[in-house]
Write an enzyme that holds these catalytic residues in place. Sequence first.
Site, PDB file in Angstrom:
ATOM      1  N   GLY A 240       0.819  -1.218   0.000  1.00 31.45           N
ATOM      2  CA  GLY A 240       0.000   0.000   0.000  1.00 31.45           C
ATOM      3  C   GLY A 240       0.847   1.259   0.000  1.00 31.45           C
ATOM      4  O   GLY A 240       0.499   2.255  -0.651  1.00 31.45           O
ATOM      5  N   ASP A 241       1.977   1.217   0.700  1.00 30.80           N
ATOM      6  CA  ASP A 241       2.893   2.367   0.709  1.00 30.80           C
ATOM      7  C   ASP A 241       3.499   2.567  -0.678  1.00 30.80           C
ATOM      8  O   ASP A 241       3.701   3.707  -1.123  1.00 30.80           O
ATOM      9  CB  ASP A 241       4.006   2.162   1.733  1.00 30.80           C
ATOM     10  CG  ASP A 241       3.469   1.973   3.140  1.00 30.80           C
ATOM     11  OD1 ASP A 241       2.349   2.436   3.419  1.00 30.80           O
ATOM     12  OD2 ASP A 241       4.172   1.351   3.961  1.00 30.80           O
ATOM     13  N   ALA A 242       3.825   1.459  -1.340  1.00 31.16           N
ATOM     14  CA  ALA A 242       4.390   1.546  -2.688  1.00 31.16           C
ATOM     15  C   ALA A 242       3.375   2.161  -3.647  1.00 31.16           C
ATOM     16  O   ALA A 242       3.724   3.005  -4.485  1.00 31.16           O
ATOM     17  CB  ALA A 242       4.821   0.164  -3.172  1.00 31.16           C
TER      18      ALA A 242
ATOM     19  N   GLY B  62       3.298   5.775  -3.017  1.00 31.69           N
ATOM     20  CA  GLY B  62       4.517   6.433  -3.483  1.00 31.69           C
ATOM     21  C   GLY B  62       4.509   6.731  -4.965  1.00 31.69           C
ATOM     22  O   GLY B  62       4.769   7.872  -5.384  1.00 31.69           O
TER      23      GLY B  62
END
Length: 352
Positions: free
Chosen positions: A296-298, A301
């Site tokens: 989810g962070d990727a 980003g």
Amino acid sequence: MSGKEYVLFGLGNPLLDIQANTGTDVLEKYDLKANDAILAEDKHKPIYDELMTKYDAKFLAGGAAQNAMRGAQYVLPPKSTVYVGCVGKDKFAEQLNAANEREGLRTEYLVDESTPTGKCGVVITGNNRSLVTDLAAANNYKLEHLKSPEIWKLVENAEFFYVGGFHLTVCVDAIKALGEHAAETNKTFVMNLSAPFLCQFFKDGMDAVTPYWDYILGNESEAAAWAEAHGLETTSVQEIAEHIAALPKANNKRERTVVFTQGAESVIVARPGKETVVYPVPKLSDDDIVDTNGAGDAFAGAFLGMLVKGESLETCVEAGTWLAQLAIKEVGPSFPYPKHGFMSSKAGIVTK
């Protein structure tokens, strides 16, 4: 994209991830869910030593917003991103600085010499990950650091802001300061719901910064938690997204865009007065899935990176999905090196 340096400014909770593949017995021992994110209570504190001593633990730069900022830098030109948060003065902070420097993310940490750097136990069971966070120094970020001349100069220089929802447990005033600046100067403010418990137990802080959201990212579990906390009588992710999109804004020059991922399923994008768009997600083989921690962070980003570059919303979503699927093939919240170039299906090569 303007071409100037450090156009994207991030605020979050810098952590060192201690990640290990375990059995479900660890989940049961510490009363954890297989796919969740929580703040550590006293009963969870022994888990960090257990992961380090009983398992082949890996140490990785972590913290959701920091991961997303590294992901944004992955698709942006050098010297595009700068990130602030609070760390201790210890070897863990040195590891974080070194990891970020390798990936091109500039850090301007507040250093608390009396408190250790925060850590996150990442318990991997199959394709699931359970996050147990001891904020430690990350919990001590102060508005005064953000407003200091050398840091506020970076704020004034930036054109985009990204804040992880986890910072709602730390310094809401700092989030509000960035949101107010963005609204007053017509800059872009992006936030992430980050975890269901934030929607449930930090509702007042979240509601206080909601008017500043130009973009709000999240997943289906976080959407459901937000709806329940706000008495919204629907479980439809699309309806929840449409409701949030229509909430009042501080800066009416920008419409709000709500982006909800659903794991391997579709991505829902809602904007007020416009037809909600559902973007399909390419399927991955189970054999390709190494580690879902940080997917989810990727997504956030690469979505951010394309947003900064001025690409279309469709390209932002496509790039987010692309980097999330690359990250899933890596160990921890990390990206493959040498860098992979992103090729949009509609716009040709966007990054190299």
